[in-house]
Design a protein around this motif. Structure first.
Motif, PDB file in Angstrom:
ATOM      1  N   GLN A 237      -8.481  -0.388  -3.696  1.00 52.48           N
ATOM      2  CA  GLN A 237      -7.424   0.327  -2.964  1.00 52.48           C
ATOM      3  C   GLN A 237      -6.724   1.329  -3.891  1.00 52.48           C
TER       4      GLN A 237
ATOM      5  N   ALA B 216       0.841  -1.211   0.000  1.00 46.54           N
ATOM      6  CA  ALA B 216       0.000   0.000   0.000  1.00 46.54           C
ATOM      7  C   ALA B 216       0.871   1.254   0.000  1.00 46.54           C
TER       8      ALA B 216
ATOM      9  N   LEU C 169      -7.808  -4.896  -4.265  1.00 48.21           N
ATOM     10  CA  LEU C 169      -6.672  -4.074  -4.688  1.00 48.21           C
ATOM     11  C   LEU C 169      -7.081  -3.011  -5.715  1.00 48.21           C
TER      12      LEU C 169
ATOM     13  N   ALA D 145      -6.335  -1.757   5.985  1.00 42.37           N
ATOM     14  CA  ALA D 145      -4.921  -2.081   5.766  1.00 42.37           C
ATOM     15  C   ALA D 145      -4.704  -3.590   5.756  1.00 42.37           C
TER      16      ALA D 145
ATOM     17  N   THR E  13      -6.677   5.311  -3.196  1.00 41.35           N
ATOM     18  CA  THR E  13      -5.373   5.981  -3.091  1.00 41.35           C
ATOM     19  C   THR E  13      -5.288   7.118  -4.103  1.00 41.35           C
TER      20      THR E  13
ATOM     21  N   VAL F 205      -5.891  -5.115   2.493  1.00 39.88           N
ATOM     22  CA  VAL F 205      -4.945  -4.845   1.411  1.00 39.88           C
ATOM     23  C   VAL F 205      -3.722  -5.749   1.544  1.00 39.88           C
ATOM     24  N   GLU F 206      -3.243  -5.873   2.744  1.00 45.42           N
ATOM     25  CA  GLU F 206      -2.056  -6.714   2.947  1.00 45.42           C
ATOM     26  C   GLU F 206      -2.338  -8.162   2.540  1.00 45.42           C
TER      27      GLU F 206
END
Lengths: 374, 374, 374
Positions: B211, B149, B208, B185, B215, B188-189
């Motif tokens: 994400q 990220a 993703l 988070a 972002t 996403v990880e």
């Protein structure tokens, strides 16, 4: 603009779905907020007068307020304020040529005229359509989970005595994928219990919306459904009328009309349902005024396969007096363009054209809502 | 053909979404493979010149290469080869009347011009749009699941310094049903971990893609989405813009423009989103050149309810120089036909028509992408 | 009506999908029941002659029965009865200018002409299209769960010897969301077992419909799919051709044509599939006669992105002799209007127009169904 055919210009109309009008004066911000389905003009965009409906106001409404066509928005709003909202409402409502307005008074009733007030302004008849969810939301606080179904049916029965139709806004709350059979008493009780436990308020439960519809059908009054196009509160994907297929199949034997309102951009899907299900009727309300000079193109698509005995007229006008006038004038334009194109192509006789316009303009509505008996 | 209105013929355009051009010479097979969204002509069908876009090439592009209108395809391709691809590109790009091209350089960059090369050929300005997925696919191999990220945000921040917008191709990979909130988070990880375990490569993971979008929105640059029509790689059903409703609702307060590209055949749905969500903008790229002389019909549908302050121009041209010219010329034709029909109908004044064209042709794009500040 | 271009008026047609005709005399109730996709006129509506197709009958069919255009429905039906159904069928079928009819004889065969009877009435060639589900429903009762796949393949192979194509009605039974790979032998056996246990009868099982299609594809004959518009028995939402994307992707390398029939109101979606998948072909049958004078508008939408080498002509006429005539005449009208608009716009040469019409009218069908070899 192609001039209107005389028998369309003079056609008496039944507006089978609209709302009350605002009679307080409005600022430019108020006006733009009520003009389209947007909440307000976007800080990232430009004025909502920059749209086909905005242009239609300046073209078709300005002359009703004694201004030249295409008057600037600010000039228009100034003149509007000068005349006062009541006079503006009177002018626009009386310019429609509508003989009967069917009013869903269930949304923001405090900000709008009542049905008798509306009839007074319009100088014609106005009838009530009862919003099912409004009745349920009024009833839930004075009942129990077990008592809800009966309390709702009682209250709806009372309200229905002076109404000509009912309306479901399930589309706004849970979408149109309603199951094809009435919920059982225990399902309704459980759902009402969940609703009560959540404190009542805004209804959004597939079981209960469905229960309201089936209760309404039992009363034998035509049931309207919001379908398709609406504001940002709607999840448009769940408002495709084809999602109602199961419920329509389940109710087709009952003889109670179901009316699919608005429908854009799923109006061809709605027309299909009107062709194959005997109790299904359609209109192109809301989009008619929003699409401005493109309204005739949309109406022509609706009429491809919808039988003329199954198509009705509505504006879905809400709040702004201009919208009743625009919805009506643009409907007349669309109808006139449609039959004129057919006449030019030799696809119908003038007698056919007159009949088609009478059906769609008022006869279907009078038959379905039994307006002679009111 | 209805002649163009003078103020449309001369309208400066901002092409807010296109790609680089191929400057190598192409065979007939290459040409047909790049002409439409088909990979190649079908052995079961006929030449792809048998299509509205094929006819449009012979009608509108042949004269730019000094040939008569409707020159045969072989004659056309012979003349094209004779002039050489660079000269052909120069001619078509300079025929567009486009002042600013916004280039998504993220697809097959090695086969196409860079942004500066493109600007040189076109003799005008060209700006970068960064494809989110390309950045992610570059970053993933040098990072860890936990680091992804941050590494992505850092790299995107760097790339964005010289860019005017961002683009998501989630539609191509997982469809547009992206959830309405940024992933956590740990989500996403976990997703980055799965991606790494699978060896990186082509990203296709809802968490993703989402994400990347969130972002990107944090950077404040306009985010473009591929919507609707594309090649066989797309699952068109999952590219309905209404699938984005949840994400649009969640991001409407943020003030960052979201641009729905292409949209066909869901362009009316896209127009609805542009009306009700203040940060949503739409175009009719890709279909404009593919639909040839039917492009005006499609554009008119888009403009039914989309506010004129929310509609942009793009070609989505890729590879073939002809597509920039066709997309632009057919857009001008559509815009001219639309406003001329409105003028003929008395639905707008000429001043309104000029304003509408300026908004859609370049003003909205300049405002949204802040092109004066570049 | 714009007159037909001469090369469209004289165009030989291959009707690649229709059904047998009824040769018994019909009452007004029978006639209306067969006119549209409605089962019968609605007691809540009006006559089904109040529709674009009803008007088209009175406009375009009346003269074939020696009546003036727009003759009243009762006069029309009286004249029809006077001539007798066989003479009526002969007149309408011979008025079409169709050289080859491809007949799906799998629906209500006892009520309709056989293929040879049809050819005799029409005075031209007629070919068989085998309905996959009809074969399966015939085979299931003489076999076992394990034996079903083989028995079906054997019987289909026999039936296919004298047929030019196959047809799936999965849309009517389970919708078009068929998985993208053939079911395994054990999946087929289990599904056949369930079907047998339920007593056979009407097939409605995704695994088996899919097995029929893949077995059909193995024979190398073109496979037609009902898509979109149909009667109340259909769940139209599950008939979107995009639901077939997975199956189309899985079968694109096989070289066997897949034909998407009808498609309305998803015809733009179907056209997309025809552009990007090399083995996919489309038509606008059924809607052509139902939409009456609006048929040209629908056909124009289909032709926006469908390559001309991938579009076929069909009527999907069933039962009423009028429907063959209307479907054909309105298709000619639509094709003529389309190419005339393009010619007027300078968007194609007359040579292009002639080629386009020949491809769509008969050449594509002859190539795909190998009609020269029959």
């Amino acid at each position: 603009m192609r001039s209107l055919l005389p028998f369309v210009a003079d056609l008496p109309l039944v507006d089978h779905h609209c709302h009350g009008v605002v009679t307080r004066d409005v600022t430019r911000a108020d006006f733009e907020a009520m003009l389209t389905e947007a909440d307000a003009p976007s800080p990232l965009g430009t004025s909502l007068f920059d749209s086909l409906i905005g242009l239609a106001v300046r073209e078709r409404c300005a002359p009703v307020l004694d201004l030249p066509q295409h008057a600037d928005a600010d000039v228009y709003l100034e003149r509007r304020a000068e005349l006062g909202a009541a006079e503006v409402a009177r002018r626009f409502l009386r310019a429609t040529g509508t003989t009967d307005f069917l009013l869903d008074g269930g949304f923001l009733p405090d900000a709008l005229t009542t049905t008798p007030e509306f009839a007074g302004l319009a100088g014609t008849r106005a009838h009530d359509v009862v919003r099912l969810e409004q009745v349920a939301e009024a009833v839930i606080h004075g009942t129990t989970a077990r008592g809800f179904a009966g309390a709702f049916a009682d209250e709806l029965g009372k309200r229905a005595e002076t109404a000509v139709g009912l309306k479901s806004i399930a589309a706004y709350r849970v979408g149109l994928e309603l199951a094809g059979s009435p919920p059982s008493a225990s399902e309704v009780e459980a759902a009402a219990g969940r609703w009560l436990a959540a404190g009542g308020g805004r209804l959004a439960d597939e079981v209960l919306h469905r229960q309201l519809v089936f209760t309404g059908l039992d009363l034998g009054l035509p049931v309207q459904f919001h379908v398709g196009y609406g504001d940002a509160d709607v999840d448009l994907r769940r408002c495709d009328p084809l999602l109602l297929t199961g419920l329509l199949r389940a109710t087709r034997g009952g003889g109670v009309p179901i009316l699919l309102l608005h429908n854009y951009p799923f109006h061809r899907q709605a027309a299909y349902l009107a062709q194959v299900f005997e109790h299904v009727f359609v209109d192109a309300g809301l989009i008619t005024h929003n699409a401005g000079f493109r309204a005739p193109a949309v109406l022509a698509e609706l009429l491809e396969i919808a039988p003329f005995g199954k198509v009705l007229f509505s504006t879905d006008a809400f709040g702004l007096a201009e919208l009743y006038h625009l919805g009506t004038a643009l409907f007349r334009q669309g109808l006139s363009d449609f039959v004129r194109a057919a006449l030019d192509a030799g696809a119908m006789s003038e007698k056919d054209a007159v009949r088609l316009c009478a059906l769609v303009g008022h006869e279907n509505a009078k038959r379905i809502y039994r307006l002679e008996h009111v």
